[in-house]
Enzyme design. Sequence first.
Site, PDB file in Angstrom:
ATOM      1  N   ASN A  42      58.565 -18.791 -28.529  1.00  0.00           N
ATOM      2  CA  ASN A  42      57.343 -18.461 -27.956  1.00  0.00           C
ATOM      3  C   ASN A  42      56.137 -18.800 -28.890  1.00  0.00           C
ATOM      4  O   ASN A  42      56.145 -19.351 -29.872  1.00  0.00           O
ATOM      5  CB  ASN A  42      57.182 -16.661 -28.182  1.00  0.00           C
ATOM      6  CG  ASN A  42      57.194 -16.202 -29.435  1.00  0.00           C
ATOM      7  OD1 ASN A  42      57.930 -16.512 -30.402  1.00  0.00           O
ATOM      8  ND2 ASN A  42      56.408 -15.442 -29.803  1.00  0.00           N
ATOM      9  N   ILE A  43      55.091 -19.035 -28.057  1.00  0.00           N
ATOM     10  CA  ILE A  43      53.990 -20.067 -28.311  1.00  0.00           C
ATOM     11  C   ILE A  43      52.731 -19.367 -27.926  1.00  0.00           C
ATOM     12  O   ILE A  43      52.408 -19.209 -26.575  1.00  0.00           O
ATOM     13  CB  ILE A  43      53.710 -21.398 -27.813  1.00  0.00           C
ATOM     14  CG1 ILE A  43      55.149 -22.085 -28.151  1.00  0.00           C
ATOM     15  CG2 ILE A  43      52.752 -22.280 -28.295  1.00  0.00           C
ATOM     16  CD1 ILE A  43      55.406 -23.501 -27.449  1.00  0.00           C
ATOM     17  N   GLU A  44      51.964 -18.390 -28.861  1.00  0.00           N
ATOM     18  CA  GLU A  44      50.783 -17.479 -28.493  1.00  0.00           C
ATOM     19  C   GLU A  44      49.572 -18.380 -28.265  1.00  0.00           C
ATOM     20  O   GLU A  44      49.533 -19.757 -28.724  1.00  0.00           O
ATOM     21  CB  GLU A  44      50.783 -16.510 -29.384  1.00  0.00           C
ATOM     22  CG  GLU A  44      52.180 -15.644 -29.294  1.00  0.00           C
ATOM     23  CD  GLU A  44      51.863 -14.331 -30.241  1.00  0.00           C
ATOM     24  OE1 GLU A  44      52.943 -13.420 -29.930  1.00  0.00           O
ATOM     25  OE2 GLU A  44      51.051 -14.369 -31.022  1.00  0.00           O
ATOM     26  N   CYS A  53      56.541 -17.946 -23.175  1.00  0.00           N
ATOM     27  CA  CYS A  53      57.542 -17.410 -23.632  1.00  0.00           C
ATOM     28  C   CYS A  53      58.550 -18.351 -24.164  1.00  0.00           C
ATOM     29  O   CYS A  53      58.885 -19.509 -23.678  1.00  0.00           O
ATOM     30  CB  CYS A  53      58.434 -16.539 -22.833  1.00  0.00           C
ATOM     31  SG  CYS A  53      57.266 -14.917 -22.196  1.00  0.00           S
ATOM     32  N   GLU A  55      61.903 -18.236 -23.724  1.00  0.00           N
ATOM     33  CA  GLU A  55      62.747 -18.955 -22.600  1.00  0.00           C
ATOM     34  C   GLU A  55      62.445 -19.896 -21.654  1.00  0.00           C
ATOM     35  O   GLU A  55      62.792 -20.876 -21.378  1.00  0.00           O
ATOM     36  CB  GLU A  55      63.266 -17.574 -21.851  1.00  0.00           C
ATOM     37  CG  GLU A  55      63.737 -16.563 -22.410  1.00  0.00           C
ATOM     38  CD  GLU A  55      62.810 -15.726 -22.947  1.00  0.00           C
ATOM     39  OE1 GLU A  55      61.886 -15.935 -23.727  1.00  0.00           O
ATOM     40  OE2 GLU A  55      63.008 -14.226 -22.804  1.00  0.00           O
ATOM     41  N   CYS A  91      61.352 -11.440 -20.144  1.00  0.00           N
ATOM     42  CA  CYS A  91      60.383 -10.740 -19.290  1.00  0.00           C
ATOM     43  C   CYS A  91      60.488 -10.979 -17.560  1.00  0.00           C
ATOM     44  O   CYS A  91      61.244 -11.987 -17.536  1.00  0.00           O
ATOM     45  CB  CYS A  91      58.768 -11.076 -19.693  1.00  0.00           C
ATOM     46  SG  CYS A  91      58.398 -12.900 -18.892  1.00  0.00           S
ATOM     47  N   CYS A  94      60.136 -14.924 -16.937  1.00  0.00           N
ATOM     48  CA  CYS A  94      61.004 -15.709 -17.352  1.00  0.00           C
ATOM     49  C   CYS A  94      62.332 -15.370 -16.410  1.00  0.00           C
ATOM     50  O   CYS A  94      62.908 -16.739 -16.201  1.00  0.00           O
ATOM     51  CB  CYS A  94      61.464 -15.438 -18.798  1.00  0.00           C
ATOM     52  SG  CYS A  94      60.085 -15.913 -20.114  1.00  0.00           S
TER      53      CYS A  94
END
Length: 134
Positions: A42-44, A53, A55, A91, A94
């Site tokens: 995940n990359i915020e 996300c 995935e 989610c 995804c």
Amino acid sequence: MKDQLLIEEALLAREQSYCPYSNFAVGAALLTGSGKIYHGCNIENASYSVANCAERTAIFKAVSEGEKEFIAIAVVGGQKDAPPVDYTYPCGVCRQVMSEFGNPEEFRILVAKSVSEYKTYVLKDLLPESFSLL
């Protein structure tokens, strides 16, 4: 490939997570039809809606390199710098992206706490009646 090996790869991918806002690190490992594994984390972002996300990171990496046949994906997540203590499910976004490339009857989704504690689903179980134009 054994499920445990794919989970190990997801745990490795989780180490690259960029999650300074949630401190919730997620890793994914995607097994393609060619036998290659693509990692994702995940990359915020400070603007929360543009985060990505794990995935989707793995899937987009695979597609960008010409892969479009997917066999399985392993997903692990939990508080950063701590081992996962619960299952982390993909989610809805995804799941919808997975339905674009994975056969709903065959594409496997592994959610894991560890290599020995995991659950396996097929896509249709986690996204029944998915939207598709194909």
